[in-house]
Design an enzyme around this catalytic site. Structure first.
Site, mmCIF file in Angstrom:
data_model
loop_
_atom_site.group_PDB
_atom_site.id
_atom_site.type_symbol
_atom_site.label_atom_id
_atom_site.label_comp_id
_atom_site.label_asym_id
_atom_site.label_seq_id
_atom_site.Cartn_x
_atom_site.Cartn_y
_atom_site.Cartn_z
ATOM 1 N N PHE A 179 38.907 50.163 37.429
ATOM 2 C CA PHE A 179 37.652 49.502 37.777
ATOM 3 C C PHE A 179 37.887 48.424 38.839
ATOM 4 O O PHE A 179 39.028 48.049 39.110
ATOM 5 C CB PHE A 179 36.986 48.915 36.532
ATOM 6 C CG PHE A 179 37.802 47.885 35.797
ATOM 7 C CD1 PHE A 179 37.909 46.594 36.268
ATOM 8 C CD2 PHE A 179 38.453 48.201 34.602
ATOM 9 C CE1 PHE A 179 38.647 45.632 35.599
ATOM 10 C CE2 PHE A 179 39.189 47.248 33.916
ATOM 11 C CZ PHE A 179 39.294 45.968 34.413
ATOM 12 N N SER A 203 44.333 39.082 36.872
ATOM 13 C CA SER A 203 44.579 40.515 37.001
ATOM 14 C C SER A 203 43.952 41.226 35.814
ATOM 15 O O SER A 203 43.567 40.591 34.833
ATOM 16 C CB SER A 203 46.078 40.796 37.030
ATOM 17 O OG SER A 203 46.617 40.529 35.747
ATOM 18 N N LYS A 204 43.853 42.529 35.958
ATOM 19 C CA LYS A 204 43.244 43.285 34.872
ATOM 20 C C LYS A 204 43.999 43.025 33.574
ATOM 21 O O LYS A 204 43.425 42.912 32.509
ATOM 22 C CB LYS A 204 43.259 44.773 35.206
ATOM 23 C CG LYS A 204 42.368 45.093 36.385
ATOM 24 C CD LYS A 204 42.396 46.554 36.747
ATOM 25 C CE LYS A 204 41.695 46.732 38.104
ATOM 26 N NZ LYS A 204 41.727 48.081 38.608
ATOM 27 N N ARG A 205 45.323 42.956 33.703
ATOM 28 C CA ARG A 205 46.137 42.720 32.501
ATOM 29 C C ARG A 205 45.807 41.369 31.866
ATOM 30 O O ARG A 205 45.894 41.199 30.668
ATOM 31 C CB ARG A 205 47.620 42.778 32.864
ATOM 32 C CG ARG A 205 48.329 43.965 32.248
ATOM 33 C CD ARG A 205 49.646 44.210 32.942
ATOM 34 N NE ARG A 205 49.411 44.626 34.324
ATOM 35 C CZ ARG A 205 50.174 44.278 35.359
ATOM 36 N NH1 ARG A 205 51.188 43.476 35.200
ATOM 37 N NH2 ARG A 205 49.902 44.712 36.573
ATOM 38 N N GLY A 218 43.012 39.924 31.709
ATOM 39 C CA GLY A 218 41.641 39.784 31.247
ATOM 40 C C GLY A 218 40.588 39.691 32.336
ATOM 41 O O GLY A 218 39.447 39.329 32.054
#
Ligand code: GLU
Length: 471
Positions: free
Chosen positions: A13, A236-238, A240
């Site tokens: 996403f 970052s996506k990691r 959150g």
């Protein structure tokens, strides 16, 4: 003519940090009547995520970041990269690399053993084979110092040690990002490359490749990271970072998210925080993008969204709110809901807050809830008041409201009168009434709330709370 591009890899996403890059590129193009190009960089087949491209486009469209060209897809342009790779081979600036992963690993390990960063140019094969399908192709670099200007970071320079040979076409026949974007930016006549800080260390490599191809580098602008809310890491996506479409689903307004993202690391030199899209287009400039990482702050986003919600006409708000009402609101009349919106518009920050803020308008407070709130009131002053006294206050409130026409002003006059008569404090009387009529710790402005709830509900709730207290 300014031409910018947003070049996401479809690996998942689009998150809020990522979309800021798109916004800055879009703003720069729009302010000069230039063009904004969308290019899908889908050459890494192992990281390819189905639906990601669609998702990215939906996110951009929702925010109003319309692209003037594209989407181009790198996977559909393999022939073009092959031709450009051939140019490099012909110029003696690329070689087939037939070494096995094990052999390359040995090179890496021997550099590591000498505590040196690996430089593949020190290990060029003596007699590279002719380039054939299935063989990686490696760029033959020409190490040297570089000085260049970055539109955000200023004047930068590096030594020759950072220029190395790198893979430009992989064994699966797909080009690497490092190669493909250079070819594409040239062919698509991109004038300004705006991208995230993670690519900054690679710039000398790119400059070397531009030279080998006989191309001029576009203007380069490096955007510092958006930092995660807690800690000293990039968002970052990691860690959150949320999907842009999550904010859409939670009922944030696109203009608020745009405003928020634009002011995440950029200002116009004044204290101004609220900018319309048109204002951003005219005022944005790369040289006012700050060099350090900007911290993501979801509270600020909510505050900003609240600002844009307050600016809406209530009729506009009621259209937007349609899908956010609690289930219990299904039977309620449009007029009732409209009145509720007028009351809460002031404090609503985003639409998904609606059920939490308005549930009590549709559902009766439970006895347990009311009992618990009287036993442990959040209002400190109410804490020390005995139950029979509270019961008395409720009884008097019922009485004074009995003959009210339930206009807000009339309610205010009557309850303020009662306050004087009982010689108590607002924090006691009004807190006691709030618990009875809403069954919640906090509510919109009390007199307005009572007026919207209406006589029938209010009378019923007051007498029910009274019965609960007297049990
Ligand atoms: N495909 C790269 C990414 O997704 C784009 C980098 C660039 O803008 O050049 O991060």
């Amino acid at each position: 003519m300014i031409r910018t591009r947003f070049a996401p890899s479809p690996t998942g996403f689009l998150h809020v940090g990522g979309v800021r890059t798109a916004l800055f590129a879009w703003l720069l193009a729009k302010q000069s009547n230039g063009q904004f190009i969308l290019r899908i960089e889908d050459t890494d087949r192992s990281r390819h995520v189905e639906e990601s491209e669609k998702h990215i486009m939906e996110s951009l469209s929702w925010l109003g970041l319309k692209w003037d060209e594209g989407p181009y897809r790198q996977s559909e342009r393999l022939d073009i990269y092959k031709q450009w790779a051939q140019k490099l081979i012909d110029a003696g600036r690329a070689y087939a690399d037939a070494r096995t992963p094990d052999e390359l690993d040995k090179i890496r390990k021997s550099s590591a053993a000498r505590k040196k960063p690996v430089l593949f140019r020190d290990y060029r094969p003596d007699n590279p084979p002719d380039w054939q399908p299935g063989m990686p192709l490696r760029f033959k670099s020409e190490p040297k110092k570089y000085k260049w200007h970055d539109e955000v970071m200023g004047d930068l320079s590096t030594g020759p040690e950072v220029v190395d040979d790198f893979i430009i076409v992989k064994s699966d026949g797909f080009p690497t990002y490092n190669f493909a974007h250079i070819v594409d930016d040239h062919l698509m006549k991109v004038t300004h490359v705006i991208r995230s800080q993670e690519f900054l260390p690679s710039v000398p490599k790119f400059l070397n490749l531009y030279e080998a191809l006989g191309l001029d580098s576009p203007a380069l602008a490096t955007l510092p990271y958006v930092m995660a809310e807690g800690g000293n890491k990039k968002l970052s996506k990691r860690d959150g970072a949320k999907d842009v479409l999550d904010y859409k689903n939670e009922g944030f307004l696109p203009e608020a998210l745009i405003n928020f993202l634009a002011t995440l690391g950029w200002n116009d030199g004044t204290e101004q925080e609220i900018f319309s899209v048109d204002e951003l287009i005219s005022k944005f400039s790369l040289d006012r993008v700050q060099k350090g990482g900007a911290r993501f702050d979801e509270h600020r986003l909510s505050w900003m969204d609240g600002h844009y919600i307050r600016d809406l006409k209530t009729t506009e708000l009621s259209v937007l709110a349609q899908n956010y009402w609690p289930d219990a609101a299904k039977q309620a009349s449009p007029e009732y809901k409209q009145a509720i919106l007028e009351l809460i518009q002031e404090r609503l920050k985003y639409l998904a807050e609606l059920p939490g803020l308005t549930g009590f308008f549709f559902e009766e407070p439970t006895d347990d809830n009311v009992r618990e709130l009287y036993a442990n009131p959040v209002d400190k002053q109410l804490k020390n008041i005995d139950m029979p006294i509270i019961a008395n206050m409720l009884r008097s409130s019922m009485k004074t409201l009995e003959s009210s026409n339930f206009n807000r002003d009339d309610i205010a006059e009557r309850l303020n009168g009662l306050l004087r008569q009982l010689q108590t404090k607002p924090g006691i009387l009004f807190a006691a009434i709030r618990i009875a009529v809403t069954g919640t710790k906090s509510s919109p402005e009390l007199f307005g709330t009572i007026s919207v709830l209406g006589k029938e509900k209010v009378t019923k709730r007051l007498s029910k709370a009274l019965a609960t207290l007297e049990k």
